[in-house]
Design a protein around this motif. Sequence first.
Motif, mmCIF file in Angstrom:
data_model
loop_
_atom_site.group_PDB
_atom_site.id
_atom_site.type_symbol
_atom_site.label_atom_id
_atom_site.label_comp_id
_atom_site.label_asym_id
_atom_site.label_seq_id
_atom_site.Cartn_x
_atom_site.Cartn_y
_atom_site.Cartn_z
ATOM 1 N N ILE A 168 0.952 -1.202 -0.043
ATOM 2 C CA ILE A 168 -0.107 -0.026 0.057
ATOM 3 C C ILE A 168 0.794 1.305 -0.036
ATOM 4 C CG2 ILE A 168 -1.642 1.313 1.281
ATOM 5 C CD1 ILE A 168 -2.799 -1.376 2.525
ATOM 6 N N ALA A 169 1.808 0.999 0.928
ATOM 7 C CA ALA A 169 2.806 2.387 0.784
ATOM 8 C C ALA A 169 3.623 2.446 -0.582
ATOM 9 C CB ALA A 169 3.837 2.131 2.016
ATOM 10 N N ASN A 170 3.514 1.427 -1.450
ATOM 11 C CA ASN A 170 4.628 1.667 -2.567
ATOM 12 C C ASN A 170 3.867 1.594 -3.852
ATOM 13 O OD1 ASN A 170 7.519 1.620 -1.714
ATOM 14 N ND2 ASN A 170 6.557 0.203 -0.214
ATOM 15 N N LEU A 171 2.562 2.094 -3.641
ATOM 16 C CA LEU A 171 1.828 1.929 -5.004
ATOM 17 C C LEU A 171 2.377 2.734 -6.290
ATOM 18 C CD1 LEU A 171 -1.700 2.379 -3.534
ATOM 19 C CD2 LEU A 171 -0.878 0.280 -4.575
ATOM 20 N N ASP A 172 3.253 3.764 -6.026
ATOM 21 C CA ASP A 172 3.534 4.655 -7.084
ATOM 22 C C ASP A 172 4.983 3.737 -7.954
ATOM 23 O OD1 ASP A 172 1.813 6.340 -7.484
ATOM 24 O OD2 ASP A 172 2.549 7.798 -6.230
ATOM 25 N N ASN A 173 5.587 2.653 -7.189
ATOM 26 C CA ASN A 173 6.628 2.221 -7.552
ATOM 27 C C ASN A 173 6.190 1.111 -8.536
ATOM 28 O OD1 ASN A 173 7.823 3.641 -5.731
ATOM 29 N ND2 ASN A 173 8.599 1.916 -4.300
ATOM 30 N N ALA A 174 7.363 0.912 -9.281
ATOM 31 C CA ALA A 174 7.084 0.031 -10.549
ATOM 32 C C ALA A 174 7.610 -1.079 -10.195
ATOM 33 C CB ALA A 174 7.907 0.779 -11.998
ATOM 34 N N LEU A 175 7.016 -2.241 -10.824
ATOM 35 C CA LEU A 175 7.753 -3.575 -10.817
ATOM 36 C C LEU A 175 8.171 -4.128 -12.006
ATOM 37 C CD1 LEU A 175 7.144 -5.147 -8.115
ATOM 38 C CD2 LEU A 175 5.307 -6.420 -9.258
ATOM 39 N N SER A 176 9.404 -4.710 -12.060
ATOM 40 C CA SER A 176 10.093 -5.512 -13.157
ATOM 41 C C SER A 176 9.001 -6.298 -14.019
ATOM 42 C CB SER A 176 11.390 -6.135 -12.722
ATOM 43 O OG SER A 176 10.823 -7.473 -12.073
ATOM 44 N N PRO A 177 9.287 -6.423 -15.362
ATOM 45 C CA PRO A 177 8.455 -7.350 -16.062
ATOM 46 C C PRO A 177 8.421 -8.650 -15.596
ATOM 47 C CG PRO A 177 9.921 -5.963 -17.515
ATOM 48 C CD PRO A 177 10.207 -5.706 -16.109
ATOM 49 N N GLU A 178 9.638 -9.250 -15.010
ATOM 50 C CA GLU A 178 9.495 -10.723 -14.769
ATOM 51 C C GLU A 178 8.633 -10.825 -13.521
ATOM 52 O OE1 GLU A 178 12.484 -8.773 -14.941
ATOM 53 O OE2 GLU A 178 12.737 -9.623 -16.946
#
Length: 273
Positions: A41-51
């Motif tokens: 919830i605190a990191n909703l703006d972060n991106a996740l790698s395609p993997e």
Amino acid sequence: MKIARLIYDAKEELKEVSDTPYLEAELLLAFLLHKSKEYVIANLDNALSPELSEKFFSLVELRKERYPLNYITGEKEFMGLKFFVNPSVLIPRPETEILVEKALEISHGSPVKIIDIGTGSGCILLSFLHYNSLAQGVGIDISEKAIEVARKNAEALGLSERSVFFVSDFRYFDSGERFDMVLSNPPYVRTDELKNVPFEPTLALNGGQSGYELYPELIEKAYGLLKDNGTAIVEIDYRFQKEIKELFLKNKYREISFIKDLSNRVRFVKGVK
Ligand code: GLN
């Protein structure tokens, strides 16, 4: 892709299998990242790698096939405690907390000895011991794999000293001890209804053609395991009330009463030796 977007997309996918799709999406991602739900919830703006995004959606797919969330994450909360679960054990149901609460109310913090027949993950016995710090208990189960899970839970909850688990068919179990309380949530799903619970162990669910095939021996055995004035509490399907009450009467239990669940349906029977 941003976490917010992943969660949103997963929520849309999970709507058809869950009443709480957003929460489940968060829990699946938290599990994948080895983090808490709060972290997600605190990191909703972060991106996740395609993997990782791909891995996340393979979990969502699995869940869409109705595979239980708790088997994916490997844990389930019961009585405010965290229990390890895997497909060798039934996932603890919130309704069963009422059985534990009732048993705790009866024991009233006294140093009772209890036995949990068909202990599975150990959730009934271990939560009882957690909230009654003077109690000791035995958990038995016919499944060796279930007992492994129960022992792991006992260890994790710091309850190994006050609990002992045996792989045993209850019909032949006798440690020579007598107990203040016998608790049990035995298998009580009718064989023709097992298809409604496809991922959990048949051994933990199958109550035979009638659904109450195990109760005659269970209720008789429980009487034998109890001390005088000891209490048995067993979970049942409300449809078997009449039959189960007759079994309690036949075995000469006193003070037989039914206990309802949160949806106001009879879910437990209690009797005193
Ligand atoms: N309450 C469980 C269910 O509805 C059944 C539990 C059991 O058989 N002990 O799936």
